[in-house]
Motif scaffolding. Structure first.
Motif, PDB file in Angstrom:
ATOM      1  N   GLY A  20       0.817  -1.206   0.000  1.00  0.00           N
ATOM      2  CA  GLY A  20       0.000   0.000   0.000  1.00  0.00           C
ATOM      3  C   GLY A  20       0.850   1.255   0.000  1.00  0.00           C
ATOM      4  O   GLY A  20       0.555   2.222  -0.708  1.00  0.00           O
ATOM      5  N   LEU A  21       1.922   1.247   0.793  1.00  0.00           N
ATOM      6  CA  LEU A  21       2.823   2.403   0.822  1.00  0.00           C
ATOM      7  C   LEU A  21       3.483   2.630  -0.533  1.00  0.00           C
ATOM      8  O   LEU A  21       3.572   3.758  -1.006  1.00  0.00           O
ATOM      9  CB  LEU A  21       3.923   2.191   1.868  1.00  0.00           C
ATOM     10  N   GLU A  22       3.961   1.547  -1.140  1.00  0.00           N
ATOM     11  CA  GLU A  22       4.661   1.673  -2.417  1.00  0.00           C
ATOM     12  C   GLU A  22       3.742   2.179  -3.526  1.00  0.00           C
ATOM     13  O   GLU A  22       4.195   2.814  -4.475  1.00  0.00           O
ATOM     14  CB  GLU A  22       5.274   0.325  -2.803  1.00  0.00           C
ATOM     15  N   ALA A  23       2.448   1.918  -3.387  1.00  0.00           N
ATOM     16  CA  ALA A  23       1.489   2.351  -4.406  1.00  0.00           C
ATOM     17  C   ALA A  23       1.090   3.818  -4.246  1.00  0.00           C
ATOM     18  O   ALA A  23       0.576   4.424  -5.179  1.00  0.00           O
ATOM     19  CB  ALA A  23       0.240   1.473  -4.354  1.00  0.00           C
ATOM     20  N   ALA A  24       1.325   4.392  -3.069  1.00  0.00           N
ATOM     21  CA  ALA A  24       0.925   5.777  -2.817  1.00  0.00           C
ATOM     22  C   ALA A  24       2.078   6.721  -3.173  1.00  0.00           C
ATOM     23  O   ALA A  24       3.202   6.524  -2.722  1.00  0.00           O
ATOM     24  CB  ALA A  24       0.532   5.946  -1.355  1.00  0.00           C
ATOM     25  N   PRO A  25       1.796   7.743  -3.972  1.00  0.00           N
ATOM     26  CA  PRO A  25       2.866   8.680  -4.335  1.00  0.00           C
ATOM     27  C   PRO A  25       3.115   9.701  -3.223  1.00  0.00           C
ATOM     28  O   PRO A  25       2.309   9.861  -2.318  1.00  0.00           O
ATOM     29  CB  PRO A  25       2.284   9.365  -5.580  1.00  0.00           C
ATOM     30  N   THR A  69       5.302   8.967   1.638  1.00  0.00           N
ATOM     31  CA  THR A  69       5.499   7.562   1.289  1.00  0.00           C
ATOM     32  C   THR A  69       6.982   7.239   1.196  1.00  0.00           C
ATOM     33  O   THR A  69       7.438   6.230   1.722  1.00  0.00           O
ATOM     34  CB  THR A  69       4.802   7.232  -0.040  1.00  0.00           C
TER      35      THR A  69
END
Length: 182
Positions: A27-32, A36
């Motif tokens: 989820g973190l990696e997907a959020a710009p 993050t």
């Protein structure tokens, strides 16, 4: 989520937490954004520091303690993750195959360690009773289980190559020596 002081997590609880950690990191990696980046950097730094702490524990451990640490599933995986496991990949993979052997034998087959060629582990698989994978669906399932176990124990290896054999079906000797009357 906090545990009582000194309380230990059972293996299923550890696995559940690792699964949740994977979800959170994905989820973190997907959020710009800069938050993050800061969060993922914090996780990476924390992981690096814990890896260094584990390496120092291994530096102070005598041979008996080091062996006990490497035999613990969670610690063994962490030692591999941080590239500080004292055993070579081949030995860890061979031990993983030996641990699976009784379960494979219960299914009428067998599995034996056959070594490493390059970065590929080789295992000798025998499916039971001349059935191949058709008796109980065991062939592919066993191959997948062996592959997963070997690569979990030794992720430095890139593949697992099964050397498959089919055990001959049992044919009673009396059926070969007695002809039916015409």
């Amino acid at each position: 989520m906090a545990e009582a002081a000194g309380a230990r997590l059972a293996d299923p609880d550890v696995e559940a937490r690792l699964g949740r950690l994977d979800e959170l990191l994905e989820g973190l990696e997907a959020a710009p954004g800069p938050t993050t980046r800061s969060a993922t950097e914090a996780v990476a730094l924390l992981t690096e520091v814990y890896g260094e702490a584990l390496a120092r524990v291994m530096d102070h451990a005598d041979e008996r303690v080091a062996e006990r640490l490497t035999e613990d599933e969670l610690l063994g995986h962490l030692l591999v993750l941080h590239d500080i496991h004292p055993e070579p990949a081949e030995r860890r993979a061979a031990r993983a195959v030996e641990r699976l052997r009784p379960a494979v034998q219960e299914r009428g087959g067998d599995v034996e360690w056959a070594g490493v060629e390059g970065q590929t582990a080789r295992v000798r698989l025998t499916t039971g009773g001349g059935c191949g994978s058709g008796c109980g669906g065991g062939g592919d399932e066993v191959t997948d289980a062996v592959r997963a176990a070997v690569l979990a124990a030794a992720p430095e290896l890139t593949a697992v190559e099964p050397l498959t054999e089919t055990a001959p079906a049992f044919v009673p000797l009396t059926t070969l020596t007695h002809r039916a009357a015409p």
